[in-house]
Design a protein around this motif. Structure first.
Motif, PDB file in Angstrom:
ATOM      1  N   GLY A 219      37.631  23.078  34.687  1.00 26.74           N
ATOM      2  CA  GLY A 219      38.432  23.047  33.474  1.00 26.74           C
ATOM      3  C   GLY A 219      39.066  24.395  33.180  1.00 26.74           C
ATOM      4  N   THR A 220      39.231  24.675  31.896  1.00 27.48           N
ATOM      5  CA  THR A 220      39.902  25.917  31.489  1.00 27.48           C
ATOM      6  C   THR A 220      39.047  27.152  31.729  1.00 27.48           C
ATOM      7  OG1 THR A 220      39.087  25.671  29.215  1.00 27.48           O
ATOM      8  CG2 THR A 220      41.239  24.706  29.725  1.00 27.48           C
ATOM      9  N   ARG A 221      37.779  26.964  32.013  1.00 28.59           N
ATOM     10  CA  ARG A 221      36.903  28.128  32.229  1.00 28.59           C
ATOM     11  C   ARG A 221      37.030  28.685  33.650  1.00 28.59           C
ATOM     12  NH1 ARG A 221      32.892  28.415  28.154  1.00 28.59           N
ATOM     13  NH2 ARG A 221      33.832  27.474  26.302  1.00 28.59           N
ATOM     14  N   ARG A 222      37.626  27.925  34.550  1.00 27.46           N
ATOM     15  CA  ARG A 222      37.754  28.408  35.923  1.00 27.46           C
ATOM     16  C   ARG A 222      39.105  29.099  36.095  1.00 27.46           C
ATOM     17  NH1 ARG A 222      36.766  25.080  41.595  1.00 27.46           N
ATOM     18  NH2 ARG A 222      37.272  26.828  43.013  1.00 27.46           N
ATOM     19  N   LEU A 223      39.049  30.333  36.591  1.00 26.90           N
ATOM     20  CA  LEU A 223      40.250  31.126  36.784  1.00 26.90           C
ATOM     21  C   LEU A 223      40.537  31.307  38.268  1.00 26.90           C
ATOM     22  CD1 LEU A 223      39.545  33.927  34.131  1.00 26.90           C
ATOM     23  CD2 LEU A 223      40.765  31.768  33.793  1.00 26.90           C
ATOM     24  N   ALA A 224      41.750  31.703  38.577  1.00 31.33           N
ATOM     25  CA  ALA A 224      42.106  31.998  39.968  1.00 31.33           C
ATOM     26  C   ALA A 224      41.329  33.218  40.451  1.00 31.33           C
ATOM     27  CB  ALA A 224      43.609  32.228  40.075  1.00 31.33           C
ATOM     28  N   ASP A 225      41.025  33.236  41.756  1.00 31.91           N
ATOM     29  CA  ASP A 225      40.247  34.343  42.299  1.00 31.91           C
ATOM     30  C   ASP A 225      40.943  35.685  42.086  1.00 31.91           C
ATOM     31  OD1 ASP A 225      38.366  32.543  43.066  1.00 31.91           O
ATOM     32  OD2 ASP A 225      38.867  32.566  45.203  1.00 31.91           O
ATOM     33  N   GLU A 226      42.278  35.693  42.206  1.00 34.95           N
ATOM     34  CA  GLU A 226      43.008  36.946  42.008  1.00 34.95           C
ATOM     35  C   GLU A 226      42.818  37.474  40.581  1.00 34.95           C
ATOM     36  OE1 GLU A 226      44.223  34.188  43.128  1.00 34.95           O
ATOM     37  OE2 GLU A 226      44.598  34.608  45.271  1.00 34.95           O
ATOM     38  N   GLU A 227      42.877  36.545  39.611  1.00 39.04           N
ATOM     39  CA  GLU A 227      42.711  36.966  38.229  1.00 39.04           C
ATOM     40  C   GLU A 227      41.290  37.446  37.963  1.00 39.04           C
ATOM     41  OE1 GLU A 227      43.623  35.297  33.697  1.00 39.04           O
ATOM     42  OE2 GLU A 227      43.928  34.017  35.458  1.00 39.04           O
ATOM     43  N   VAL A 228      40.297  36.755  38.550  1.00 39.78           N
ATOM     44  CA  VAL A 228      38.909  37.179  38.376  1.00 39.78           C
ATOM     45  C   VAL A 228      38.709  38.579  38.951  1.00 39.78           C
ATOM     46  CG1 VAL A 228      36.526  36.710  39.038  1.00 39.78           C
ATOM     47  CG2 VAL A 228      38.023  34.838  38.345  1.00 39.78           C
ATOM     48  N   ALA A 229      39.295  38.852  40.133  1.00 39.54           N
ATOM     49  CA  ALA A 229      39.158  40.170  40.749  1.00 39.54           C
ATOM     50  C   ALA A 229      39.831  41.244  39.893  1.00 39.54           C
ATOM     51  CB  ALA A 229      39.761  40.140  42.153  1.00 39.54           C
ATOM     52  N   ALA A 230      40.989  40.924  39.316  1.00 42.81           N
ATOM     53  CA  ALA A 230      41.672  41.907  38.482  1.00 42.81           C
ATOM     54  C   ALA A 230      40.862  42.209  37.218  1.00 42.81           C
ATOM     55  CB  ALA A 230      43.066  41.386  38.131  1.00 42.81           C
ATOM     56  N   ILE A 231      40.292  41.165  36.614  1.00 50.07           N
ATOM     57  CA  ILE A 231      39.483  41.378  35.400  1.00 50.07           C
ATOM     58  C   ILE A 231      38.249  42.208  35.731  1.00 50.07           C
ATOM     59  CG2 ILE A 231      38.065  40.220  33.671  1.00 50.07           C
ATOM     60  CD1 ILE A 231      40.038  37.894  33.762  1.00 50.07           C
ATOM     61  N   HIS A 232      37.611  41.887  36.858  1.00 47.28           N
ATOM     62  CA  HIS A 232      36.416  42.626  37.248  1.00 47.28           C
ATOM     63  C   HIS A 232      36.738  44.104  37.477  1.00 47.28           C
ATOM     64  CE1 HIS A 232      33.154  44.061  39.887  1.00 47.28           C
ATOM     65  NE2 HIS A 232      32.402  43.170  39.258  1.00 47.28           N
ATOM     66  N   GLY A 233      37.871  44.388  38.088  1.00 47.12           N
ATOM     67  CA  GLY A 233      38.250  45.781  38.318  1.00 47.12           C
ATOM     68  C   GLY A 233      38.488  46.538  37.019  1.00 47.12           C
ATOM     69  N   ARG A 234      39.058  45.868  36.046  1.00 46.15           N
ATOM     70  CA  ARG A 234      39.300  46.536  34.767  1.00 46.15           C
ATOM     71  C   ARG A 234      37.998  46.730  33.996  1.00 46.15           C
ATOM     72  NH1 ARG A 234      44.404  43.560  32.070  1.00 46.15           N
ATOM     73  NH2 ARG A 234      44.141  45.264  30.576  1.00 46.15           N
ATOM     74  N   MET A 235      37.029  45.823  34.167  1.00 45.35           N
ATOM     75  CA  MET A 235      35.743  45.960  33.498  1.00 45.35           C
ATOM     76  C   MET A 235      34.967  47.179  33.994  1.00 45.35           C
ATOM     77  SD  MET A 235      35.072  43.692  31.168  1.00 45.35           S
ATOM     78  CE  MET A 235      35.893  42.221  30.537  1.00 45.35           C
ATOM     79  N   ALA A 236      35.287  47.641  35.206  1.00 48.40           N
ATOM     80  CA  ALA A 236      34.604  48.830  35.727  1.00 48.40           C
ATOM     81  C   ALA A 236      34.898  50.052  34.860  1.00 48.40           C
ATOM     82  CB  ALA A 236      35.030  49.093  37.170  1.00 48.40           C
TER      83      ALA A 236
END
Length: 274
Positions: A219-236
């Protein structure tokens, strides 16, 4: 009249001062004659008479609280007894779990709330965002003005609920993907809506773990892998912020909850500066 001028008698002639009548001069009081009374009476009369012969009024009575020439200081206020330090295990508090999609925020938050010794509520920003049915700004469509407006509304609603819970002695744990480099969805809004006592804790597992967990979503909770990687990088960017960071890549839920308890306890002894 000058004492060196001749004294004029009734007949109009002047007499030398040597022929003046003996006795005290004008404005003085003769010493008390022997047997005329105690000397203190004359002394008191002299003290109460101006040299010109004008009576001097007695001194005003002292004001209340005044002794002699010194005013008594006001009594010191009573100090209330020092309050006992709060126990983080039983105090009503608010915790904000921060992390990217797939960090396990919701699962850990629910377990932490379940194991608390006092009533504790779980408030998920994603759940509140999805209260909007028609016209929902789907995060998979990208971030735009509508997405940000609905995010701000959901965050304000979560903060209002958290304050109400705290006012009634109920703790709460909130979870959100807060970015360190975007003020629009940063910690400042949470602090403004919940209060300065909010305790942020960052959950930041490795990228491989986050991608694997995101793949299990739907559903809406699943994001594209590219977006997940970008969010994870910013969380660092939270590294070096001073906030407690837990890498739960290889930790079970129970261990992660225990580490959150330790981070909360440390914030009571050493408040976070954020």
């Amino acid at each position: 009249m000058n004492a060196y001028l001749p004294h004029r008698r009734a007949g109009g002639r002047y007499a030398h001062p040597a022929t003046w009548p003996s006795g005290p001069r004008c404005g003085t009081v003769a010493p008390a004659a022997r047997g005329a009374g105690p000397a203190s009476t004359t002394t008191e009369r002299q003290r109460m008479t101006h040299p010109a012969g004008v009576p001097v009024p007695p001194p005003a009575p002292p004001e209340a609280g005044v002794t002699g020439e010194f005013r008594l200081p006001p009594p010191a206020p009573e100090q209330p007894p020092a309050a006992a330090p709060a126990d983080p295990a039983t105090a009503a508090l608010a915790v904000l779990l921060i992390g990217p999609a797939g960090a396990g925020k919701t699962t850990v938050a629910r377990r932490w709330a379940d194991q608390r010794q006092v009533p504790t509520a779980h408030i998920s920003l994603d759940d509140v965002r999805e209260w909007v049915r028609s016209g929902f700004a789907d995060p998979r469509s990208g971030w735009d003005e509508r997405s940000e407006a609905q995010y701000r509304l959901a965050r304000r609603t979560c903060g209002f609920a958290a304050r109400n819970y705290l006012a009634n002695g109920i703790s709460c744990v909130l979870d959100d993907a807060v970015f360190p480099d975007r003020p629009a969805i940063g910690l400042g809004g949470w602090k403004r809506h919940v209060g300065p006592g909010l305790i942020p804790v960052v959950l930041l597992p490795g990228l491989e773990v986050v991608l694997a967990r995101n793949a299990e979503r739907s559903g809406t909770r699943r994001l594209a892998d590219e977006e997940v990687a970008a969010i994870h990088g910013r969380m660092a960017g939270w590294y070096g912020s001073g906030l407690p960071i837990i890498d739960n890549s290889r930790l079970d839920v129970g261990t992660t909850v225990r580490l959150i308890d330790e981070a909360v306890a440390r914030s009571f002894t050493t408040p976070l500066d954020w």
